[in-house]
Design an enzyme around this catalytic site. Sequence first.
Site, PDB file in Angstrom:
ATOM      1  N   SER A 149      -2.298  -6.629   0.835  1.00 45.24           N
ATOM      2  CA  SER A 149      -3.695  -6.211   1.026  1.00 45.24           C
ATOM      3  C   SER A 149      -4.400  -7.240   1.901  1.00 45.24           C
ATOM      4  O   SER A 149      -4.386  -8.429   1.587  1.00 45.24           O
ATOM      5  CB  SER A 149      -4.436  -6.184  -0.302  1.00 45.24           C
ATOM      6  OG  SER A 149      -3.780  -5.365  -1.217  1.00 45.24           O
TER       7      SER A 149
ATOM      8  N   ARG B 213      -9.086 -11.834  -7.900  1.00 41.73           N
ATOM      9  CA  ARG B 213      -8.602 -12.518  -6.684  1.00 41.73           C
ATOM     10  C   ARG B 213      -9.354 -13.819  -6.394  1.00 41.73           C
ATOM     11  O   ARG B 213      -9.592 -14.167  -5.229  1.00 41.73           O
ATOM     12  CB  ARG B 213      -8.721 -11.597  -5.461  1.00 41.73           C
ATOM     13  CG  ARG B 213      -7.845 -10.389  -5.505  1.00 41.73           C
ATOM     14  CD  ARG B 213      -6.356 -10.785  -5.507  1.00 41.73           C
ATOM     15  NE  ARG B 213      -5.542  -9.631  -5.222  1.00 41.73           N
ATOM     16  CZ  ARG B 213      -5.147  -8.753  -6.145  1.00 41.73           C
ATOM     17  NH1 ARG B 213      -5.502  -8.925  -7.409  1.00 41.73           N
ATOM     18  NH2 ARG B 213      -4.395  -7.732  -5.815  1.00 41.73           N
TER      19      ARG B 213
ATOM     20  N   GLU C  20      -8.904 -10.852   1.714  1.00 44.64           N
ATOM     21  CA  GLU C  20      -8.220 -11.562   0.637  1.00 44.64           C
ATOM     22  C   GLU C  20      -7.303 -12.609   1.293  1.00 44.64           C
ATOM     23  O   GLU C  20      -7.091 -13.698   0.761  1.00 44.64           O
ATOM     24  CB  GLU C  20      -7.404 -10.535  -0.147  1.00 44.64           C
ATOM     25  CG  GLU C  20      -6.381 -11.124  -1.061  1.00 44.64           C
ATOM     26  CD  GLU C  20      -5.497 -10.050  -1.691  1.00 44.64           C
ATOM     27  OE1 GLU C  20      -6.021  -9.052  -2.187  1.00 44.64           O
ATOM     28  OE2 GLU C  20      -4.278 -10.247  -1.701  1.00 44.64           O
TER      29      GLU C  20
HETATM   30  N1  EPU Z   1      -6.145   4.690  -1.335  1.00 44.58           N
HETATM   31  C1  EPU Z   1      -6.334   5.581  -0.322  1.00 44.58           C
HETATM   32  N2  EPU Z   1      -5.804   5.294   0.897  1.00 44.58           N
HETATM   33  C2  EPU Z   1      -5.099   4.168   1.140  1.00 44.58           C
HETATM   34  C3  EPU Z   1      -4.917   3.239   0.100  1.00 44.58           C
HETATM   35  C4  EPU Z   1      -5.463   3.514  -1.145  1.00 44.58           C
HETATM   36  O1  EPU Z   1      -6.964   6.624  -0.487  1.00 44.58           O
HETATM   37  O2  EPU Z   1      -4.651   3.994   2.272  1.00 44.58           O
HETATM   38  C5  EPU Z   1      -6.688   4.996  -2.669  1.00 44.58           C
HETATM   39  C6  EPU Z   1      -5.571   5.343  -3.643  1.00 44.58           C
HETATM   40  O3  EPU Z   1      -5.233   6.691  -3.606  1.00 44.58           O
HETATM   41  C7  EPU Z   1      -6.180   4.952  -4.964  1.00 44.58           C
HETATM   42  C8  EPU Z   1      -7.050   3.772  -4.610  1.00 44.58           C
HETATM   43  O4  EPU Z   1      -7.296   3.852  -3.210  1.00 44.58           O
HETATM   44  O5  EPU Z   1      -7.017   5.962  -5.447  1.00 44.58           O
HETATM   45  C9  EPU Z   1      -6.413   2.442  -4.968  1.00 44.58           C
HETATM   46  O6  EPU Z   1      -5.190   2.293  -4.261  1.00 44.58           O
HETATM   47  P1  EPU Z   1      -3.937   1.500  -4.861  1.00 44.58           P
HETATM   48  O7  EPU Z   1      -3.687   1.906  -6.249  1.00 44.58           O
HETATM   49  O8  EPU Z   1      -2.827   1.624  -3.884  1.00 44.58           O
HETATM   50  O9  EPU Z   1      -4.428   0.012  -4.989  1.00 44.58           O
HETATM   51  P2  EPU Z   1      -5.325  -0.892  -4.046  1.00 44.58           P
HETATM   52  O10 EPU Z   1      -6.662  -1.037  -4.670  1.00 44.58           O
HETATM   53  O11 EPU Z   1      -5.277  -0.358  -2.662  1.00 44.58           O
HETATM   54  C10 EPU Z   1      -4.679  -3.088  -5.304  1.00 44.58           C
HETATM   55  C11 EPU Z   1      -4.235  -4.458  -4.949  1.00 44.58           C
HETATM   56  C12 EPU Z   1      -2.749  -4.467  -4.579  1.00 44.58           C
HETATM   57  C13 EPU Z   1      -1.962  -3.965  -5.775  1.00 44.58           C
HETATM   58  C14 EPU Z   1      -2.459  -2.535  -6.102  1.00 44.58           C
HETATM   59  C15 EPU Z   1      -1.808  -1.966  -7.334  1.00 44.58           C
HETATM   60  C16 EPU Z   1      -6.200  -5.553  -4.051  1.00 44.58           C
HETATM   61  C17 EPU Z   1      -6.888  -6.097  -2.859  1.00 44.58           C
HETATM   62  N3  EPU Z   1      -5.016  -4.970  -3.848  1.00 44.58           N
HETATM   63  O12 EPU Z   1      -4.560  -2.296  -4.128  1.00 44.58           O
HETATM   64  O13 EPU Z   1      -2.361  -5.814  -4.325  1.00 44.58           O
HETATM   65  O14 EPU Z   1      -0.570  -3.931  -5.500  1.00 44.58           O
HETATM   66  O15 EPU Z   1      -3.888  -2.590  -6.357  1.00 44.58           O
HETATM   67  O16 EPU Z   1      -2.343  -2.530  -8.474  1.00 44.58           O
HETATM   68  O17 EPU Z   1      -6.721  -5.669  -5.160  1.00 44.58           O
HETATM   69  C18 EPU Z   1      -2.000  -7.430  -2.636  1.00 44.58           C
HETATM   70  O18 EPU Z   1      -2.912  -8.061  -3.170  1.00 44.58           O
HETATM   71  O19 EPU Z   1      -1.400  -7.837  -1.612  1.00 44.58           O
HETATM   72  C19 EPU Z   1      -1.658  -6.136  -3.194  1.00 44.58           C
HETATM   73  C20 EPU Z   1      -0.767  -5.351  -2.608  1.00 44.58           C
END
Ligand code: EPU
Length: 341
Positions: free
Chosen positions: A229, A160, A325
């Site tokens: 995010s 990012r 972000e």
């Molecule tokens: N999780 C929770 N609770 C929540 C959200 C997430 O427990 O409310 C846990 C999930 O179960 C999982 C972990 O956190 O174990 C990661 O969650 P997720 O796979 O949904 O991805 P993220 O890290 O929350 C990132 C990106 C997203 C992208 C997803 C999928 C960032 C800041 N965000 O989210 O990007 O779609 O991975 O690859 O890196 C964006 O940038 O706007 C965005 C949506």
Amino acid sequence: MKSQQQFSLQKHNSFAITATTPVIYYPKTIQELKSLTTVTKGIFYILGEGSNTLFVEDITPVIINPDFLGINISETNDYYEVSAACSENWHDLVCFCIKKGINGLENLALIPGSVGAAPVQNIGAYGVEIADFIESVTWFDFGKNKSVQLTRQECQFEYRNSIFKQNLKNKGIITNVTLRFIKKWQAKLSYQGLNRLSENCNALDIMNAVIELRNSKLPDPKIIPNAGSFFKNPEVCSDQFNLLKDRFPELPFYPQKNGNVKLAAGWLIEKANLKGYQMNGAAVHNKQALVLTNIESAKGEDIKNLAIYVQKTIFDNFGISLQPEVRMIAEQGEVFLKEIH
Ligand code: EPU
């Protein structure tokens, strides 16, 4: 060049915040960019589709909203090269490529925003980043008043982050992005939600699965205004990680090449009981805690205050200082949340 004065940006930011700019310019050509030298010596903000921006005051700086369109494709025996102008919509570009049999961007489907904004924060999802495909970026430099090409290396991509958010911030504008896709395509199915797909699936299957996944977790900004995010996933050193893992054995984690460990901010926010938390019309989304939403005519400041509250709660619970972000823009330019120590 087209411009408008006292222009409401409410329909031009995905948080649907009411904010007014004294003037918005819509340059369409390099010549028009060259005529903006007085503007670019003052305080201004380059706005794409407004899907990663939070206006935190009622007045914004002068806005430059580029209007460069067009997509070109070329190919060799081994790869395709797709060159897209900055104001093309990102998801439309993904669909256009997949339809033409040019594979690679399927994991990045449905990310809101424009092509020109994509390299700035090195958009990424489901195990893929735009940096994986960047061949070059065309950059109009306000100081030199001309265009230059930056190679992928020169863009200094990180999670990012890129040179466009660092040394080149406010110094120019991305007008074109060239992506290279090797014809020997391989599906990237490592992300948890995608590993149910068969190894023989095609890029369209992956794109459809990504769209389904995103739609199931992320709120549609047209219905519940948001900017995806809000926070970046934080990186901690291995000592801090080990202490946290002892306290929370179920903590999701992603080891990094530099020895640090990346954690899921969404998990931390949920664990701190903030999922669904509401404050002055702003809320932590109830399906993905990393997303802050405008549920009831919140002002930019209300969303920012919720972000500060989340940041403080996460620090109190885990000793980690989350950083946004989303870019927060006040009348006098960009503002940041303080790091908590
Ligand atoms: N999780 C929770 N609770 C929540 C959200 C997430 O427990 O409310 C846990 C999930 O179960 C999982 C972990 O956190 O174990 C990661 O969650 P997720 O796979 O949904 O991805 P993220 O890290 O929350 C990132 C990106 C997203 C992208 C997803 C999928 C960032 C800041 N965000 O989210 O990007 O779609 O991975 O690859 O890196 C964006 O940038 O706007 C965005 C949506």
